[in-house]
Design a protein around this motif. Structure first.
Motif, PDB file in Angstrom:
ATOM      1  N   ALA A  82     110.242  73.740 -16.428  1.00  0.00           N
ATOM      2  CA  ALA A  82     111.162  74.591 -15.658  1.00  0.00           C
ATOM      3  C   ALA A  82     112.205  75.225 -16.569  1.00  0.00           C
ATOM      4  CB  ALA A  82     111.843  73.771 -14.559  1.00  0.00           C
ATOM      5  N   ARG A  83     112.730  74.431 -17.507  1.00  0.00           N
ATOM      6  CA  ARG A  83     113.735  74.977 -18.423  1.00  0.00           C
ATOM      7  C   ARG A  83     113.150  76.068 -19.311  1.00  0.00           C
ATOM      8  NH1 ARG A  83     116.872  70.168 -21.377  1.00  0.00           N
ATOM      9  NH2 ARG A  83     114.790  69.271 -21.492  1.00  0.00           N
ATOM     10  N   VAL A  84     111.915  75.883 -19.758  1.00  0.00           N
ATOM     11  CA  VAL A  84     111.266  76.907 -20.571  1.00  0.00           C
ATOM     12  C   VAL A  84     111.138  78.201 -19.774  1.00  0.00           C
ATOM     13  CG1 VAL A  84     109.078  77.567 -21.634  1.00  0.00           C
ATOM     14  CG2 VAL A  84     110.028  75.301 -22.063  1.00  0.00           C
TER      15      VAL A  84
ATOM     16  N   ALA B  84     121.997  79.487  -2.437  1.00  0.00           N
ATOM     17  CA  ALA B  84     121.690  78.353  -3.327  1.00  0.00           C
ATOM     18  C   ALA B  84     122.399  77.087  -2.866  1.00  0.00           C
ATOM     19  CB  ALA B  84     122.104  78.696  -4.760  1.00  0.00           C
ATOM     20  N   ILE B  85     123.649  77.235  -2.413  1.00  0.00           N
ATOM     21  CA  ILE B  85     124.402  76.075  -1.914  1.00  0.00           C
ATOM     22  C   ILE B  85     123.714  75.484  -0.689  1.00  0.00           C
ATOM     23  CG2 ILE B  85     126.563  75.405  -0.783  1.00  0.00           C
ATOM     24  CD1 ILE B  85     127.893  77.567  -2.650  1.00  0.00           C
ATOM     25  N   ALA B  86     123.246  76.357   0.208  1.00  0.00           N
ATOM     26  CA  ALA B  86     122.542  75.883   1.401  1.00  0.00           C
ATOM     27  C   ALA B  86     121.245  75.157   1.016  1.00  0.00           C
ATOM     28  CB  ALA B  86     122.239  77.055   2.327  1.00  0.00           C
ATOM     29  N   VAL B  87     120.523  75.704   0.036  1.00  0.00           N
ATOM     30  CA  VAL B  87     119.274  75.088  -0.411  1.00  0.00           C
ATOM     31  C   VAL B  87     119.550  73.707  -1.015  1.00  0.00           C
ATOM     32  CG1 VAL B  87     117.447  75.246  -2.155  1.00  0.00           C
ATOM     33  CG2 VAL B  87     117.991  77.229  -0.728  1.00  0.00           C
ATOM     34  N   ILE B  88     120.585  73.610  -1.850  1.00  0.00           N
ATOM     35  CA  ILE B  88     120.936  72.317  -2.455  1.00  0.00           C
ATOM     36  C   ILE B  88     121.291  71.304  -1.370  1.00  0.00           C
ATOM     37  CG2 ILE B  88     122.628  71.118  -3.895  1.00  0.00           C
ATOM     38  CD1 ILE B  88     122.806  73.726  -5.563  1.00  0.00           C
ATOM     39  N   ALA B  89     122.107  71.736  -0.394  1.00  0.00           N
ATOM     40  CA  ALA B  89     122.573  70.821   0.651  1.00  0.00           C
ATOM     41  C   ALA B  89     121.423  70.331   1.526  1.00  0.00           C
ATOM     42  CB  ALA B  89     123.621  71.517   1.516  1.00  0.00           C
ATOM     43  N   ILE B  90     120.497  71.232   1.858  1.00  0.00           N
ATOM     44  CA  ILE B  90     119.448  70.894   2.823  1.00  0.00           C
ATOM     45  C   ILE B  90     118.238  70.237   2.162  1.00  0.00           C
ATOM     46  CG2 ILE B  90     117.835  71.844   4.527  1.00  0.00           C
ATOM     47  CD1 ILE B  90     119.932  74.091   4.977  1.00  0.00           C
ATOM     48  N   PHE B  91     117.818  70.756   0.999  1.00  0.00           N
ATOM     49  CA  PHE B  91     116.535  70.346   0.430  1.00  0.00           C
ATOM     50  C   PHE B  91     116.632  69.452  -0.802  1.00  0.00           C
ATOM     51  CE2 PHE B  91     115.795  74.435   2.569  1.00  0.00           C
ATOM     52  CZ  PHE B  91     114.783  74.068   3.456  1.00  0.00           C
ATOM     53  N   TYR B  92     117.801  69.417  -1.471  1.00  0.00           N
ATOM     54  CA  TYR B  92     117.872  68.672  -2.723  1.00  0.00           C
ATOM     55  C   TYR B  92     118.918  67.555  -2.699  1.00  0.00           C
ATOM     56  CZ  TYR B  92     114.819  72.240  -4.641  1.00  0.00           C
ATOM     57  OH  TYR B  92     113.758  73.086  -4.877  1.00  0.00           O
ATOM     58  N   SER B  93     119.301  67.130  -1.511  1.00  0.00           N
ATOM     59  CA  SER B  93     120.168  65.963  -1.403  1.00  0.00           C
ATOM     60  C   SER B  93     119.300  64.736  -1.151  1.00  0.00           C
ATOM     61  CB  SER B  93     121.180  66.146  -0.268  1.00  0.00           C
ATOM     62  OG  SER B  93     122.114  67.161  -0.598  1.00  0.00           O
TER      63      SER B  93
ATOM     64  N   GLY C 238     117.223  70.446 -12.369  1.00  0.00           N
ATOM     65  CA  GLY C 238     117.557  69.044 -12.585  1.00  0.00           C
ATOM     66  C   GLY C 238     117.483  68.227 -11.308  1.00  0.00           C
ATOM     67  N   LEU C 239     117.784  68.860 -10.166  1.00  0.00           N
ATOM     68  CA  LEU C 239     117.686  68.175  -8.878  1.00  0.00           C
ATOM     69  C   LEU C 239     116.238  68.085  -8.400  1.00  0.00           C
ATOM     70  CD1 LEU C 239     120.662  69.868  -6.953  1.00  0.00           C
ATOM     71  CD2 LEU C 239     120.682  67.697  -8.186  1.00  0.00           C
ATOM     72  N   ALA C 240     115.447  69.107  -8.733  1.00  0.00           N
ATOM     73  CA  ALA C 240     114.084  69.195  -8.203  1.00  0.00           C
ATOM     74  C   ALA C 240     113.110  68.267  -8.912  1.00  0.00           C
ATOM     75  CB  ALA C 240     113.589  70.642  -8.298  1.00  0.00           C
ATOM     76  N   PHE C 241     113.291  68.078 -10.215  1.00  0.00           N
ATOM     77  CA  PHE C 241     112.270  67.378 -11.006  1.00  0.00           C
ATOM     78  C   PHE C 241     112.820  66.118 -11.657  1.00  0.00           C
ATOM     79  CE2 PHE C 241     110.896  71.936 -11.399  1.00  0.00           C
ATOM     80  CZ  PHE C 241     109.797  71.821 -10.554  1.00  0.00           C
ATOM     81  N   ASP C 242     112.213  64.990 -11.314  1.00  0.00           N
ATOM     82  CA  ASP C 242     112.509  63.730 -12.007  1.00  0.00           C
ATOM     83  C   ASP C 242     111.601  63.563 -13.221  1.00  0.00           C
ATOM     84  OD1 ASP C 242     114.460  62.949 -10.158  1.00  0.00           O
ATOM     85  OD2 ASP C 242     112.931  62.174  -8.794  1.00  0.00           O
ATOM     86  N   ASP C 243     110.411  64.150 -13.139  1.00  0.00           N
ATOM     87  CA  ASP C 243     109.461  64.057 -14.240  1.00  0.00           C
ATOM     88  C   ASP C 243     109.947  64.894 -15.432  1.00  0.00           C
ATOM     89  OD1 ASP C 243     106.886  65.338 -15.657  1.00  0.00           O
ATOM     90  OD2 ASP C 243     106.339  63.360 -14.868  1.00  0.00           O
ATOM     91  N   ARG C 244     109.979  64.267 -16.620  1.00  0.00           N
ATOM     92  CA  ARG C 244     110.517  64.947 -17.792  1.00  0.00           C
ATOM     93  C   ARG C 244     109.723  66.193 -18.150  1.00  0.00           C
ATOM     94  NH1 ARG C 244     110.634  62.584 -23.987  1.00  0.00           N
ATOM     95  NH2 ARG C 244     111.814  64.292 -24.918  1.00  0.00           N
ATOM     96  N   GLN C 245     108.385  66.108 -18.084  1.00  0.00           N
ATOM     97  CA  GLN C 245     107.552  67.255 -18.432  1.00  0.00           C
ATOM     98  C   GLN C 245     107.799  68.422 -17.483  1.00  0.00           C
ATOM     99  OE1 GLN C 245     104.981  67.755 -21.072  1.00  0.00           O
ATOM    100  NE2 GLN C 245     105.668  69.741 -20.315  1.00  0.00           N
TER     101      GLN C 245
ATOM    102  N   GLY D 220     102.617  76.009  -6.685  1.00  0.00           N
ATOM    103  CA  GLY D 220     102.735  75.105  -5.550  1.00  0.00           C
ATOM    104  C   GLY D 220     101.638  74.066  -5.441  1.00  0.00           C
ATOM    105  N   SER D 221     100.459  74.382  -5.964  1.00  0.00           N
ATOM    106  CA  SER D 221      99.346  73.438  -5.851  1.00  0.00           C
ATOM    107  C   SER D 221      99.295  72.429  -6.996  1.00  0.00           C
ATOM    108  CB  SER D 221      98.019  74.209  -5.798  1.00  0.00           C
ATOM    109  OG  SER D 221      97.843  74.984  -6.979  1.00  0.00           O
ATOM    110  N   ALA D 222     100.128  72.630  -8.043  1.00  0.00           N
ATOM    111  CA  ALA D 222     100.146  71.686  -9.170  1.00  0.00           C
ATOM    112  C   ALA D 222     100.814  70.379  -8.737  1.00  0.00           C
ATOM    113  CB  ALA D 222     100.892  72.296 -10.355  1.00  0.00           C
ATOM    114  N   PRO D 223     100.289  69.233  -9.139  1.00  0.00           N
ATOM    115  CA  PRO D 223     100.862  67.939  -8.723  1.00  0.00           C
ATOM    116  C   PRO D 223     102.336  67.819  -9.108  1.00  0.00           C
ATOM    117  CG  PRO D 223      98.725  67.626  -9.801  1.00  0.00           C
ATOM    118  CD  PRO D 223      99.099  69.064  -9.999  1.00  0.00           C
ATOM    119  N   GLY D 224     103.169  67.528  -8.123  1.00  0.00           N
ATOM    120  CA  GLY D 224     104.595  67.313  -8.357  1.00  0.00           C
ATOM    121  C   GLY D 224     105.410  68.571  -8.553  1.00  0.00           C
ATOM    122  N   ALA D 225     104.796  69.745  -8.441  1.00  0.00           N
ATOM    123  CA  ALA D 225     105.504  70.992  -8.727  1.00  0.00           C
ATOM    124  C   ALA D 225     106.116  71.636  -7.495  1.00  0.00           C
ATOM    125  CB  ALA D 225     104.554  71.996  -9.385  1.00  0.00           C
ATOM    126  N   GLU D 226     105.727  71.184  -6.309  1.00  0.00           N
ATOM    127  CA  GLU D 226     106.114  71.896  -5.095  1.00  0.00           C
ATOM    128  C   GLU D 226     107.624  71.924  -4.862  1.00  0.00           C
ATOM    129  OE1 GLU D 226     105.481  67.634  -4.300  1.00  0.00           O
ATOM    130  OE2 GLU D 226     104.231  69.190  -5.205  1.00  0.00           O
TER     131      GLU D 226
END
Length: 442
Positions: free
Chosen positions: A413-415, A181-190, A401-408, A131-137
């Motif tokens: 996350a995929r790893v 998960a559906i609720a999380v996507i609707a509320i936090f990742y739209s 894919g919804l959470a991270f725009d940064d490629r790294q 959570g404290s890493a830049p852009g990871a929250e």
């Protein structure tokens, strides 16, 4: 006796249709298809990453008046094809609410409680590690997801060593997890909302509901409304796959004709067909009578019951493998892969450890409060199922894919998802297959 086409001895059904249906009928099959597609994506990405990326970066454009679609091929897979996956999820949730385990609140309460623990603890563990890493929250939602097909497929490999109740527990847990998960996507990742397009999407969904209420059965009405709901949801800023969930929940779960009505309507026609000599019937008249009976039979089965099995095959063996292929390609030679990055550790340990701890802990709390485990389940089964819940593959990749725009960050996350899902599958299988027996109960 003449066999239906799919069961006949003709070349196509004998060589292709029946072998595929036998394969698809096995619970582990969809997981196998997923693994094969993901492995192919990994191989392709490592043999020729530029080819892999350029293929899924292919542009897709479509315009019809104010409606337009401008996506990459990967974006179309994630926003379009995955709407079919989430439509099937919506159908599964509707079935469980109407005729399944979620219909009985008391029986469903323990796995729902377990699912809640399996969402809260992984999210907290992720935030503690990354959570404290830049852009990871924004990645806290990634380790909350359980892959139903993969987890149930692994459980099927255990066979009769696990009671039926354990499978039902995992299925109910996974359905409740999907709702979360559906609720999380609707509320936090739209994204930012466009109220006008959101109104159009809601109006299309209301149209679907209204058509069902007045008994309209024509796909010519539902398909345009469904496409409009999807496109408007995509334009509104709410994630387009949520339209699939809503459409699944709106699918009628009761037939147009009750069984008695089917008998009274089709019985006289069928009786006449059976008793009259063939030479009395003209071919056209016989065909019309048979089509009438077939229509009565079709409308005596609920749309939910008709649609779910057919679309489940497409979802499990076409949509999800394509999604895994499009999103699973990690190039290990790119220098981006880092197993010890905060995001990889947060996601990986969130799935592998957080899920096991959260599901098992909340299950134990539930049983201590007087809730009962399904018949035959022991602490070993609870722990094994809790580990399998850490297989997050499909939905976890989707949320990443919804959470991270940064490629790294997305690669990290995929790893974590890949490593944790493989480890959870192997460890859960070992616990359930080779662990010692215990007395039923907790």
């Amino acid at each position: 006796m003449t066999q239906p086409w799919a069961r006949s001895g003709r070349f196509v059904p004998r060589t292709f249709v029946r072998p595929f249906l036998r394969f698809a009928d096995r619970e582990a099959s969809s997981g196998i298809a997923l693994i094969v597609a993901a492995a192919f994506g990994l191989i392709w990405a490592n043999l020729n990453f530029d080819s892999y990326e350029s293929f899924f970066a292919t542009s897709i454009r479509f315009e019809l008046g104010p409606l337009h679609l401008d996506e990459t091929l990967r974006g179309f897979v994630n926003d379009g094809l995955m709407a079919i996956f989430f439509f099937v999820v919506g159908l599964e949730i509707k079935r469980e609410l109407v005729v399944g385990d979620l219909r009985e609140p008391r029986a469903a309460l323990l796995p729902i409680l377990a699912a809640l623990g399996g969402m809260i603890v992984p999210a907290l563990l992720y935030l503690a590690l990354a959570g404290s890493a830049p852009g990871a929250e924004r990645g806290w939602g990634v380790p909350m997801a359980t892959d139903i097909a993969f987890a149930v497929g692994v459980l099927a490999l255990v066979g009769k060593r696990v009671p039926v109740g354990a499978k039902l527990f995992l299925l109910t847990l996974a359905i409740a997890d999907d709702i979360g998960a559906i609720a999380v996507i609707a509320i936090f990742y739209s994204g930012p909302l466009s109220i006008g397009w959101l109104v159009v999407a809601v109006a299309a969904l209301v149209g679907v509901w209204g058509a069902g209420r007045v008994g309209i059965r024509s796909l010519g009405v539902y398909l345009p409304l469904a496409l409009l709901a999807w496109l408007a949801t995509l334009e509104s800023g709410v994630h387009a796959t949520l339209a699939g969930v809503a459409l699944g929940l709106l699918t009628p779960a009761s037939p147009f004709y009750a069984l008695g009505e089917f008998r009274s309507q089709s019985g006289p026609i069928l009786q006449k067909l059976v008793t009259e000599d063939d030479d009395v019937w003209e071919r056209e008249s016989a065909d019309f009578s048979l089509l009438t009976i077939a229509e009565f039979a079709r409308e005596s089965v609920s749309p939910l019951t008709r649609i779910e099995p057919a679309l489940s095959l497409w979802s499990a063996f076409v949509v999800v493998p394509i999604f895994a292929l499009a999103n699973g390609g990690i190039n290990f030679g790119s220098g981006l892969v880092n197993l010890t990055s905060p995001i990889a550790l947060g996601v990986g340990l969130g799935l592998l450890v957080g899920k096991a701890v959260g599901v098992s802990l909340f299950t134990l709390l539930g049983t201590a409060s007087g809730l009962s485990l399904p018949s035959g389940m022991t602490r070993r089964h609870v722990f094994g199922v809790s580990i399998l819940a850490g297989i997050g593959f499909t939905v976890a990749l989707f949320i990443a894919g919804l959470a991270f725009d940064d490629r790294q960050h997305f690669v990290d996350a995929r790893v974590g998802i890949f490593a944790a899902s493989i480890a959870a599958a192997l460890l859960g299988l070992a616990v359930l297959r080779f662990g010692g027996s215990r007395r039923a109960g907790v």
